[in-house]
Structures are given as C-alpha cells and as structure tokens.
Design an enzyme around this catalytic site. Structure first.
Site, PDB file in Angstrom:
ATOM      1  N   ASP A 315       0.856  -1.174   0.000  1.00  0.00           N
ATOM      2  CA  ASP A 315       0.000   0.000   0.000  1.00  0.00           C
ATOM      3  C   ASP A 315       0.898   1.231   0.000  1.00  0.00           C
ATOM      4  OD1 ASP A 315      -2.405   1.556   0.285  1.00  0.00           O
ATOM      5  OD2 ASP A 315      -1.795   1.890   2.361  1.00  0.00           O
ATOM      6  N   THR A 317       0.310   4.581   0.769  1.00  0.00           N
ATOM      7  CA  THR A 317       0.223   5.494   1.898  1.00  0.00           C
ATOM      8  C   THR A 317       0.618   4.794   3.186  1.00  0.00           C
ATOM      9  OG1 THR A 317      -1.584   6.642   0.788  1.00  0.00           O
ATOM     10  CG2 THR A 317      -1.282   7.083   3.129  1.00  0.00           C
ATOM     11  N   ASP A 578      -1.732   0.083   6.526  1.00  0.00           N
ATOM     12  CA  ASP A 578      -1.783   0.755   7.822  1.00  0.00           C
ATOM     13  C   ASP A 578      -3.148   1.331   8.152  1.00  0.00           C
ATOM     14  OD1 ASP A 578      -1.863   2.852   6.015  1.00  0.00           O
ATOM     15  OD2 ASP A 578      -0.630   4.175   7.249  1.00  0.00           O
TER      16      ASP A 578
END
Length: 845
Positions: A315, A317, A578
């Site tokens: 991912d 970000t 996250d």
C-alpha cells in the site's frame, strides 16, 4: 439440516431518545476504583494465555516422554542408575530447554507487544486521557474516532459513526451507528466521532467471549510442522513394529528383564519426539530476533510464512510514503467565479476543521489553511469506498454542499453547463500527478440533501461546480528504495495497490526505484485504476491482475479481490497496510504486515507489526524466515538419517539375533554428539537462502536414504566383524566390545554427515549445495574431540560405559567408515537412488 454455528451478533433495539446526544461527564477516578474492586473492570487474561505450569505439562506429558520416564524408573528399580539417568535425562533435558525457551520468548514478546497494544480514551473527572483497555470499568465514557478499536461493549451516547464489524460478522460493509445504537468490542470505527458508555466488560464482552471460544481450537500447524508430524507418525509405526519384534524375540529366547528394559529405552529413542518441540522453540527464538530488528511477530505461523512469500502487495500510503502530507498548491478553476484564492483557502480550512472524522488530508488542509470548527448542517466523512468527503455549512452565506475528493470520481457529476466542466480540469493536473502529488478537486453543488445519510449512505450531488484543484505532497520513506531493491534481490514479485491516483502512485514508484528500475524504465510499468477493474470480466480481471504492477483508486473490496486472485494463481502473498481500508486485504493475505503507527484495526488483524514503522525491517525479516526454515531443513535431514539408521541397525542385528548395538548411555552419547548439539548449533548458524525446490520426499530419497543405507551397512559390518573376531579369539562373542566399536563408527559417521549437510568446499558437495561455511566442519571436529576427551578421562569413560579400542581396531573402524563415506559421496553425486527410482529428472543439487 446443517446448523449455522457462526457467532450470533446480539441485536439491540434502537433507542434514539434513551441517551442524549451530548457530551457526558464520565466517572470519577474514585468511582472507577470502586467499580474495579467490585469486579466490574475489564481485566481479562484470555483463553489463549498459558501459564508456566501449562507450558511445562504440555511439553512433559507426551507419549514418548511418559514411556522414557517409565523405563527410567524401571531401570532404577533394577539397580541401574546410570542407564536410568540416560534414559530419562534426554527427555528431561529436552523438556527443560523447550519450556525455558518458550517462557523466555513469550515474556519478551509480551513486553514488546505492549508497544502496539490497543489504547482507549476515557473521560474521568471531566477530563480525557488514554488508558489501557484493562483499566476500563463498566460505566466509563469512551471517546472513539476513525481507526479506533471498540474495546468493550457499549452504547453510543453521542455522535455518529461508521463501524466495521467484519471481524465479528464477516460482512465488509460499514454499519452506520447513531446515538443509542449498540457498539460491539472487536469492531472498528471507520469514520465519524462519538462517545459511548461501557456496558459489558472483561469476560462478558462480546469480543472476549468470541475469542475464548475460538482459541480453544486455535492450534494450527505450519507446513513444516505438518511434515514433521507425518515423519513422527511414520517413525512411531516403525517403533511399534520393532518393539513387537524385540518382544517376540525376548519371549522365545527368555531374555532377562533388564536387557529388555535397556533395549526398549534405546528403541524409543528412535522416535524424535523432541523434533517438533525444537521447531516450536526455533520459531519462538526467530520471533524474538525479528522483534529486535523491528518486526513484532503476532502469530507464530508468520515466522515460517516469511520465507514462503513469492509476491508482496504494497500500500502506498504509510508504507512507501510516511503519510505526512503538506499542501503545495491551490489552483482556482472557472467554476470559482468571484472567489479569490484566500477565500478558497478559508473554505478548505473550515471544511477540514469541521469534519467529525478527520484524516491526514484534512489535518494537512486545516493546518495550512488555518481551519476552524464551524457549525455544520450535514456532513459525509471521507470513505475509502466513496473516495470523497463533503459538508453542508449551517451558515446560509455558504449555501449548498461542498465536496472534496478524487477528480476522476467527481468529474462525472460536474454540471456540463459550467465553463470548463467538460474539458480537462486544468493543464497543471497531469504535471502535478507526474510529480507524485496527490490532487483533489473541491466542488460545490446545490443539492445539499444528497449528503444526508439515507438508507444507502450519503450521495454525491449531481450538479457540481468545480472550484479549485488542491495538490498535496507525501514524503517518500527514506528506506523505500533500498527495501524495494531488497525484495527484488530475494526474487519476490511486487505490486503497489493504493487508493490514490495511479499516475501519482507511479510517480512515487519511480522515485522509489520500483522493481529496482530507474526513472528510464519506470514508464514501462502498467497502471490500472479501480473503475477500470470494475468493468472487467472475471477472466480479464485475473489477466490484468497478473500483468499490471500498479493499481490506483482501488476500493477495499477490490484490494481483497486482488489478494484472492494472486493466491488462486499460486502465489504466497504478503500484504502491507496501515489503514482501516487495508483490513480486508490484510486478513485475506497469507501474511499481513501492518505499521505500528497505523490504525488499531490494521494492527489487530496483521501477522506482523513493524515497530517504529521501519519499512526497512521487511527484507531483513524475510531473510530471517528463510534462515529459520533453512536451518530446520538441515536439522530435519540429520534427525531422519539418525533415527532411520538406528531403526535399520536394530532391525538387522535383531534378525541375526546377536546382542544389541548400543547401551542406553552409548546411544545417548552418540545422539548428543551427532544430533542434539549439532542440530541446535546448525539452526543458529543457518544462512538465509531460497527454499529448496525439492519436496520433503525428494530430499528423503536424495540425502536420507543413501546416508541411512551406507551408514547402517558400515555400522552393521563393524558390529558383526568385532563379534566374529571376539568369537574367534575368546570362544564367545564380546558384545560390549562390539558395542564400543559400533558407537565409535556411529559418532564418526555422524560427524561426517554434519560436514556433508553444509559442504564447506566443493570436495564435500554431494548431499547438498556448496555453503562455503567452514564452521559446521569445525563443529564436527569439535564433537570428535569431545568424544576423544571422554575416552581419555577415566571417570567420564566409566560413566558412559565406554571401552578404549585397540589401535588396530580403531584403524579398522576408521577404514570402514571412510570407505562408506566415499561411497555415499559417489551415490549422491551420481544420483544413483533417483535413477533407480525413476526420479533422475530431478534438478541436480
């Protein structure tokens, strides 16, 4: 009829008027202490927590340990304390080491786990503070926001939330919660803010009841553990067969009870009951070592999963980037007629500062634009499914709805009558995206009612007028380039799956050297957006998923589907994330990896949490996993060779009915010098390496079978030769002297196998590939020196019941063992066993 045994989620009636939608004062600290003393606290050890006594009993009360302890007691009763010591000593030592390692590792992991333990915010004495979940009591007022875990059952007192209950129900769609609605522990807040009152705490909370029930049947074996379990079952069958053979022989020939007990103690040493425990201990040690490198192992299976990963999905970000956003540009558009950039900044700041469910984007805007909280008539917090947020101000001077989101998502809803709505929003958009900036569109619509939360949630107004483009920069993690290069060196495929614009993601990937390629090679990357994936057929989706490297504007459900697709294509998939939007994909992946600073939801479902958000720890943990499995495979081959060799020797000598090859003390000494100590040290010294292509069966036929046959034939020849020599010289067989010669041959051949299993030079290559590590060879030499020292020191020699061989006899044993080892090397190199079995097409070692 099949009963549905899925957990039942209690349904609470809506009580929209039972609780006021206002802030509650909360308990006082004195009231909290009183309720905790009355047993209304949230302290709950959990069913999965084992005491030291439970760990001890689990390791001690195994079938083989019980049998060996019983035989030791019998030998002690017969006046054979030394044999009793060696019969029971190995079992007791294995149990002591395993219990010590597990309890030590568990305590250290528990201390480290406190770093990522869920926290809760309560209001006490009119002030808010963060507390451990165990400090919560019934009646506490808790504050909750986006990404926070609902830690106890309660009822929403104020605010409005969107809650993910997928961990409880399996349903991925967020559930809207209003004042009076029930909140269940184990769920997570996706968006919105509110306060709820704790009702059910401790063992009464839904999550703890569900966890206690699930953990009763939670024991799952890793692939390696399943292989070991199979080996132990096979060897158990061998033990039973040999025990039957020895029993029949004892009954037919009237063997003394003492001899039978000694033989039984050696016989039950065939089954490597300590091997399974050794693997568990190795996993625990590996988990502690990984924690020291910045990776907290939350599930022990993750230690082995690390070395199976063939594809990692990243991912953007929070993983490639640090998720620290900064406002770079605001570009007014034609729809913002009569508005200055100052007005747009104030509008953006007030909008970001007033949203109940803030995120990194709104925080950056509120800080850069001096945002303030103003009254709102309606709001739609940001959702990873919608990819936009919106507000309706209570101020009549700001009529309509204001929405901020991805330009490509808002573009279809732009009013075609507005100048520039049908054309590209601005020439800077493409340039900003190519630089890796996150670009958002602020638009205004007249349909304010669209943001009202109806049955299907907020809707995007259909008559939007573009006001401005907003460009934000995201800081690339300094270790990102080195980390991606580490994955490439390990042969692990990489995909980037993000909710951001795919061009923005690609630009950051170029900066990070994605796939180890520089900017010149980066344009060759294939980019796919979520809307494009949504229009594909199943076959086209699967093909695109395998072909493309970067995915942007992906919804949480599409992330989950991509992970499922890769697993169906045969990959062992790791996923990093996250945020709450990553939870579904983290759960679906073979290995879920979360950041410490990420949401509680992501940390809860992840197998590994990266402490300090150290993305650079990932390649090191992958190598650590390879190291552990590599070492355990070496140990497994030594174990299999040792136990099958012992079974071969006992069976063949039992057939000719001339004594027994070892005493319990001699067997214990040989096992210690050639297996127990070397196995432990080899596991610690193991080097990271890709998984062997050969399966366990192939390894068995290539390494173990030839080693068992050659070592067994050599030891049998030594035993029979010295039985014959003593018969000729003394007129009777000297079994004790033959046992000593066989023990020497066993230890010598076992030391050579240590070198063969980790070849230090090309000369020793045959059973395995060249390692170049000379330490195992030095270890083997050290074990032989220990054996020589025991022979020289009279007390130790007597303790083990050893006899010093005559020089000529020592030379004979050396010659036989060296000849057998040379033959074994030839068999390995010519792959004679594989040729005989028709497996010669297997890849050479």
């Amino acid at each position: 009829m099949v009963q549905d045994r899925s957990p039942r989620i209690p349904r609470f009636p809506l009580m929209m008027t039972s609780l006021p939608n206002v802030a509650l004062p909360g308990l006082s600290e004195a009231e909290a202490r009183t309720r905790r003393a009355a047993g209304q606290g949230n302290a709950f050890a959990g069913a999965g927590r084992r005491s030291v006594l439970a760990i001890l009993l689990d390791h001690l009360l195994t079938f083989f340990n019980v049998v060996l302890l019983g035989l030791g007691i019998a030998l002690l009763a017969m006046g054979q304390p030394i044999d009793a010591f060696f019969t029971t000593g190995v079992a007791i030592l294995n149990v002591a080491v395993a219990v010590t390692q597990e309890t030590w590792a568990r305590r250290k992991l528990d201390r480290i786990a406190m770093l990522v333990h869920p926290r809760a915010t309560v209001r006490r004495d009119g002030a808010t503070r963060a507390v451990e979940p165990a400090e919560i009591v019934a009646g506490d007022v808790l504050l909750v926001g986006p990404g926070d875990q609902i830690v106890v059952d309660g009822r929403l007192a104020s605010g409005e939330l969107s809650v993910d209950e997928s961990l409880l129900t399996g349903e991925s769609n967020p559930v809207r919660k209003r004042a009076g609605d029930a909140l269940l522990s184990g769920s997570y807040c996706v968006s919105g803010e509110g306060e709820y009152v704790a009702e059910k705490v401790g063992a009464d909370s839904f999550a703890n009841r569900l966890t206690a029930e699930a953990r009763r049947y939670q024991r799952q074996l890793t692939p390696l553990q399943r292989q070991i379990n199979l080996v132990i079952r096979v060897l158990l069958a061998v033990v039973v067969a040999l025990a039957g053979l020895l029993t029949i022989r004892a009954l037919l020939h009237g063997r003394p009870l003492l001899d039978n007990a000694r033989q039984a103690s050696v016989l039950f040493g065939i089954a490597p009951s300590s091997l399974f425990l050794m693997i568990v201990a190795a996993y625990a040690i590996g988990a502690v070592r990984m924690a020291g490198r910045g990776a907290l192992i939350q599930r022990i299976n993750a230690v082995e999963s690390l070395c199976h990963v063939s594809l990692i999905c990243l991912d953007k970000t929070g993983t490639l980037t640090s998720n620290r956003l900064r406002l770079e540009h605001i570009q007014p558009l034609d729809g913002a007629v009569g508005r200055e950039e100052t007005d747009l900044r104030r509008l953006l700041g007030d909008m970001a500062g007033s949203l109940a469910g803030g995120n990194r984007t709104s925080e950056a805007l509120a800080q850069a634009c001096s945002g303030r909280r103003v009254p709102l008539a309606a709001e739609a917090p940001f959702s990873s499914q919608r990819k936009w947020s919106g507000v309706v101000f209570a101020d009549p001077g700001r009529p309509g709805a204001f929405v901020l989101g991805a330009p490509e998502i808002l573009a279809p809803k732009l009013d075609p009558g507005v100048p520039g709505a049908g054309a590209p929003l601005h020439p800077h958009l493409e340039a900003w995206t190519a630089r890796g900036l996150r670009v958002l569109l602020l638009a205004q619509g007249t349909d304010a009612a669209a943001l009202a939360a109806g049955e299907g949630g907020p809707r995007l107004p259909a008559d939007l007028r573009p006001l401005c483009l907003v460009a934000l920069s995201d800081e690339l993690r300094p270790e990102a380039r080195e980390t991606l290069a580490g994955f490439a060196r390990a042969g692990i495929q990489q995909k980037i799956i993000s909710g951001d614009n795919p061009e923005t993601v690609a630009a950051l990937a170029r900066q990070a050297g994605f796939f180890g390629a520089g900017p010149a090679a980066a344009p060759g990357l294939e980019l796919v957006s979520g809307p494009e994936l949504a229009d594909l057929s199943e076959a086209d989706f699967n093909a695109t998923a395998g072909r493309a490297q970067i995915f942007g504007r992906i919804t949480p459900e599409q992330k989950e589907r991509l992970i499922e697709t890769y697993r169906a294509q045969g990959h062992y998939v790791a996923m990093t994330g996250d945020g709450v939007n990553d939870v579904l994909a983290l759960k679906r992946a073979n290995l879920g990896i979360a950041m410490q600073s990420g949401s509680q939801a992501a940390r809860h479902v992840a197998d590994i949490v990266l402490l300090g958000d150290s993305f650079a720890a990932l390649p090191q943990t992958l190598l650590e996993g390879q190291r552990i499995l590599q070492g355990m495979q070496d140990v497994l081959r030594l174990y299999l060779t040792r136990v099958l060799y012992l079974a071969f020797l006992i069976a063949t000598i039992g057939i000719v009915d001339i004594g027994f090859p070892f005493t319990p003390a001699q067997n214990a000494l040989a096992s210690t010098l050639t297996l127990s100590v070397p196995g432990f040290v080899l596991a610690l010294w193991a080097r990271p390496a890709p998984l062997r292509e050969m399966s366990l069966v192939r390894q068995l036929f290539h390494f173990v079978v030839p080693a068992v046959l050659l070592s067994g034939i050599a030891s049998l020849a030594v035993y029979l030769l010295f039985i014959g020599r003593s018969q000729a010289a003394l007129g009777r067989p000297d079994v004790a002297y033959a046992q000593q010669a066989t023990t020497f041959a066993t230890i010598l051949f076992g030391a050579l196998l240590i070198v063969f299993v980790e070849p230090p030079t090309p000369f020793w290559v045959g059973g395995d590939k060249l390692s170049g590590d000379r330490r195992p060879a030095l270890l083997a030499a050290g074990m032989l020196l220990v054996y020589a020292a025991i022979l020289v020191l009279t007390p130790l020699r007597r303790f083990y019941g050893l006899i010093v061989l005559q020089p000529i006899d020592t030379a004979i044993v050396l010659a036989i063992v060296i000849a057998a080892a040379a033959t074994l090397r030839l068999v390995w190199r010519r792959r004679l066993v594989e040729r005989y079995l028709g497996l010669e097409h297997a890849a050479p070692v």
